[in-house]
Design a protein around this motif. Structure first.
Motif, short mmCIF file in Angstrom:
data_model
loop_
_atom_site.label_atom_id
_atom_site.label_comp_id
_atom_site.label_asym_id
_atom_site.label_seq_id
_atom_site.Cartn_x
_atom_site.Cartn_y
_atom_site.Cartn_z
N THR A 1 -3.71 4.36 -6.37
CA THR A 1 -3.43 5.55 -5.58
C THR A 1 -4.83 5.89 -4.79
O THR A 1 -4.90 7.03 -4.12
CB THR A 1 -2.96 6.68 -6.18
OG1 THR A 1 -3.56 6.90 -7.36
CG2 THR A 1 -1.53 6.31 -6.66
N ASP A 2 -5.87 4.93 -4.94
CA ASP A 2 -7.15 5.35 -4.09
C ASP A 2 -6.78 5.55 -2.55
O ASP A 2 -6.15 5.04 -2.10
CB ASP A 2 -8.09 4.31 -4.25
CG ASP A 2 -8.64 4.35 -5.83
OD1 ASP A 2 -9.38 3.24 -6.27
OD2 ASP A 2 -8.24 5.38 -6.70
N ILE A 3 -7.64 6.52 -2.09
CA ILE A 3 -7.41 6.69 -0.68
C ILE A 3 -7.80 5.38 -0.01
O ILE A 3 -8.77 4.85 -0.57
CB ILE A 3 -8.29 8.01 -0.24
CG1 ILE A 3 -9.68 7.79 -0.66
CG2 ILE A 3 -7.50 9.08 -0.63
CD1 ILE A 3 -10.54 9.06 -0.18
N PRO A 4 -7.33 5.18 1.19
CA PRO A 4 -7.46 3.78 1.78
C PRO A 4 -9.09 3.66 2.40
O PRO A 4 -9.57 4.85 2.75
CB PRO A 4 -6.59 3.76 3.04
CG PRO A 4 -6.22 5.26 3.28
CD PRO A 4 -6.17 5.80 1.77
N VAL A 5 -9.53 2.72 2.30
CA VAL A 5 -11.01 2.51 2.59
C VAL A 5 -11.17 2.38 4.18
O VAL A 5 -10.46 1.75 4.79
CB VAL A 5 -11.52 1.05 2.01
CG1 VAL A 5 -13.01 0.86 2.30
CG2 VAL A 5 -11.18 1.17 0.46
#
Lengths: 291, 543
Positions: free
Chosen positions: A2-6
């Motif tokens: 669920t990491d924010i998009p790079v």
């Protein structure tokens, strides 16, 4: 995940950040523009002014403002505009030097007290309390009167009365961080106590310090001008705002208002600029404002 | 009783409008306990704030309707809303200490709400407040009436908050993460109390939590939220046995449970074979009679009272206990950030207890003992980018500079699964999981022999916890590290460790192989810890 998009764009650099802060807040932009003007007149003013600030001209004494003399002339015929502009360098130099001195001294004392605590903390705090217990302007007068009537001594006096403000602020900022996780982590990565303090904790105290510095620059200018006003420190005929106001004050009753008003106005503009500058400076040195 | 239709909430921020809740609809029946489950940023708390109309500045209800017993909560006047809050709908907040006024006696705080809603007069307020305290099963309520919040434990404070919330017999109780941050046995006590009170008074309730297992145990119906939308709702047993939405499936998988391997926390397609780690017979760390006594205002405080244990090389040991049991003190002593009062620590054949913590930063052993901190946000310097944070031990202890340093940082970032473009970001620009990865990369940068993990996943969402725990398992196998895993959660410890030590009040009450302690605990306290953990319903069987 669920990491924010790079995002592949590079993070903004210092210059981009500066531009961002200035655009986000028009008051900061105004403050920086005025600050730039003051610095420019301090650096280039003496080379650009139309008259020699010390050149007397008895024929043209006490002239009202005109196209030839924008701010009029004083009782011995000196051009007030040239004197006001030339004085910028001296007043700015005194306040910057005094603030730099108290910043360094206050930071070292405050950081030491806040990090190690103990008897060192107690002794330093009582010492600072003692300084603050005096009426600060009177203390500055006393110091200049005791040490001698020179520009260096104005700087030292102004620095000493401002040290407690920095020391207390730094002490509080360091104290709340001395057991923070990142400080413990810094110790684990092989930093000695002094390195941890100087490289990890102290930089985090900078944002509130910047507000203090800019407010203090204003106070320091007022303080230096005030000392000159009562005849301590800078001596006539050197152009200095405080002296000019003091000398001009004698002529207000007889209607020659321009002698005191223009240096006073410049003093006010300078103090006003530094007060406005604080918030902008804090935003610039705080990485959390970088989005 | 409560009916919400297409509720949407947005916040005005510096970077434009953020849609926190994007059109959700649900109904709540009388007597029903509804669980809203979601991870941080899912909009679950914002939903409840919107119902109470206590959104932060910049937030507003953009669209939709919320009707409570025929009252339109969106349009009712603020003055009437004041009557509804507390008397009709009340709320329990996440941090009980922050929810209570620190300088007022708890009894007076209960009286405030009673008086506000004209449930008590000046004469009988005290008696009613004491009655409210008794209702939440506070012993010696008379005496507690005069206590200040700081004099009470976290669990007690939460009971007082419950008493305030329930003082005026509201018909709907919203509990926003009521037990997050409380010990597991306290969590059980508080949750059971809340459930019993709700049932006894035939109230409705909304329980907001990030813990699917907790919601399943106490709720009649569960709603799963993600990014401001309800992705799934239904009966708890059904959610676990047959989750429909991929996100629910991920959450169900990530909820730790007994008797399953660590890989089962991940979605099935990401489960690789677990790499074995080698446990040697040689002890790496031997602790004997370790004590730590702090000077307190009211006499000495014995944080650690003579504990002894040994950790073999390659072994992963779990140190479990509730807050105040001395586990954090023990780990700080072992990592040499704090000096012990007495006792020996033999690390790799050398007694390191005698080396003062003050100068340990320059000890050659410094690189061999490292730590991953509990709060990833707090443990990263806000002024340093991820690259600087990971590079710090390499520069200071590894003496790497320039190109080799950059190469090693990128190697480490890849190892912990941190995308390389994120290296130039500051901590506040990273998510919780990414910050945890930076912290782990920094700790393993020098390939320490011994790594202490101090609740590394306590502040993380369960799905990220699953990923981080698996990362730790992989790193252990790749780098051959010995772990001391400090945690309050026996289930998480069981997933990762070979051996477990249970601490209570500064003493070790039980230690042994993890399977034995989990299945056949000897000590009463260990049994209580195991019993207090929420038990999620059976999971769907994999084909």
């Amino acid at each position: 995940m669920t990491d924010i998009p790079v995002k592949l764009t590079r993070t903004s650099g210092t210059l981009d950040h500066l531009i961002y802060v200035l655009r986000a807040n028009p008051v900061t932009l105004l403050a920086f523009a005025m600050f730039a003007m003051i610095v420019l007149s301090a650096v280039f003013g003496p080379a650009l002014v139309p008259y020699d600030p010390l050149q007397t001209d008895a024929k043209n004494a006490l002239q009202a403002p005109s196209w030839a003399h924008w701010f009029g002339t004083d009782n011995v015929g000196r051009d007030v505009f040239s004197r006001v502009i030339v004085a910028t360098r001296l007043d700015l130099a005194i306040s910057v030097a005094a603030v730099a001195l108290s910043f360094v001294l206050g930071s070292v004392l405050g950081a030491t007290a806040g990090y190690w605590g103990g008897w060192l903390d107690i002794v330093l705090n009582r010492l600072l309390d003692t300084i603050m217990a005096f009426p600060l302007f009177v203390l500055a007068m006393g110091i200049v009167a005791a040490l001698g009537n020179t520009i260096e001594n104005i700087i030292y006096a102004t620095a000493i009365i401002n040290v407690p403000f920095y020391a207390r602020l730094v002490r509080a900022e360091v104290n709340i961080r001395r057991n923070a996780g990142f400080v413990q982590a810094a110790k684990l990565t092989g930093n000695s106590d002094i390195r941890v303090l100087a490289m990890h904790i102290f930089p985090n105290a900078l944002p509130p310090m910047m507000v203090q510095v800019s407010l203090n620059l204003g106070w320091a200018i007022l303080n230096a001008a005030g000392l000159s006003f009562i005849g301590l420190g800078v001596r006539p005929p050197t152009p200095e705002w405080g002296i000019m106001v003091a000398e001009g004050a004698n002529f207000i009753v007889s209607g020659e208002w321009w002698l005191a008003v223009f240096p006073g106005l410049w003093l006010m503009i300078a103090v006003f600029t530094f007060n406005l500058l604080g918030d902008g400076l804090r935003d610039i040195v705080d990485p959390r404002k970088r989005t | 009783m409560l009916s919400v239709k297409n509720l949407a909430v947005s916040f005005q921020t510096r970077r434009g409008t953020v849609e926190a809740v994007r059109g959700i609809s649900f109904d709540l029946a009388k007597g029903e306990i509804l669980g809203i489950v979601g991870e941080s940023g899912s909009g679950k708390s914002v939903t409840s704030y919107a119902l109470m109309r206590i959104l932060d500045a910049g937030g507003r209800i953009k669209a939709g309707e919320a009707t409570y017993s025929g009252i339109d909560l969106r349009r009712v006047a603020e003055r009437d809303m004041g009557d509804i809050r507390g008397r009709e709908i009340s709320m329990i907040f996440q941090n009980p200490r922050a929810a209570l006024n620190p300088i007022r006696k708890v009894g007076h705080q209960i009286e405030d709400v009673l008086r506000r809603h004209a449930r008590a007069t000046r004469h009988d307020a005290r008696a009613k407040a004491i009655k409210a305290l008794e209702d939440v099963r506070i012993n010696d309520a008379e005496a507690r009436y005069d206590a200040y919040p700081f004099e009470l434990s976290g669990g007690m404070c939460q009971r007082v908050v419950c008493a305030i919330a329930l003082a005026c017999d509201p018909r709907l109780l919203i509990a926003d993460e009521p037990t997050t941050g409380l010990d597991i046995t306290t969590q059980q006590a508080v949750m059971e109390l809340v459930r019993d009170l709700i049932r006894a008074r035939n109230m409705s309730s909304i329980l907001i939590t990030h813990d699917l297992g907790l919601a399943a145990q106490y709720c009649d119906r569960i709603m799963v939220m993600k990014d401001g939308l309800i992705v799934e709702q239904g009966d708890p047993a059904r959610i676990f046995s047959d989750p429909q939405h991929s996100y629910t499936r991920k959450l169900v998988d990530a909820t730790p449970r007994m008797g399953e391997g660590i890989r089962s926390l991940l979605p099935p397609e990401e489960r690789k074979a677990e790499l074995p780690h080698q446990v040697h017979d040689r002890p790496l760390l031997e602790v004997s009679n370790l004590t730590k006594t702090f000077k307190g205002m009211a006499g000495p405080v014995h944080a650690v009272r003579g504990i002894s244990f040994s950790i073999r090389q390659g072994q992963s040991v779990g140190l479990v206990g509730e807050s105040g049991c001395g586990k954090s003190t023990t780990s700080e002593i072992l990592v040499r950030l704090m000096d012990a009062t007495s006792g020996d620590i033999i690390f790799d054949g050398q007694d390191i207890a005698g080396i003062p913590a003050q100068g340990f930063a320059r000890n050659p052993r410094r690189a061999e003992i490292q730590m991953v901190f509990q709060d990833a946000t707090d443990s990263l310097n806000p002024r340093h980018t991820a690259r600087q944070a990971i590079g710090e031990p390499l520069r200071r202890l590894g003496a790497l500079r320039a190109a080799p340093l950059a190469a090693r940082i990128e190697e480490l970032a890849t190892l912990v699964g941190l995308p390389l473009p994120l290296l130039d970001r500051f901590p506040h620009q990273l998510s919780g999981g990414q910050k945890a990865r930076v912290g782990i990369a920094r700790a393993v940068a020098l390939e320490p022999k011994f790594l202490i993990l101090d609740e590394p996943t306590a502040a993380l969402d369960v799905s990220i916890q699953a990923v981080v725990l698996n990362l730790l398992v992989d790193l252990r196998a790749k780098l051959g590290m010995t772990y001391l895993f400090v945690s309050h959660d026996l289930h998480v410890v069981a997933l990762l460790c070979d051996h477990v030590i249970v601490m209570r009040a500064g003493e070790i009450v039980e230690q042994g192989p993890v399977t034995r302690v989990m299945t056949d605990p000897q000590n009463a306290y260990t049994k209580a810890l195991l019993a207090a953990a929420p038990k999620p319903p059976a999971r769907r069987q994999l084909a």
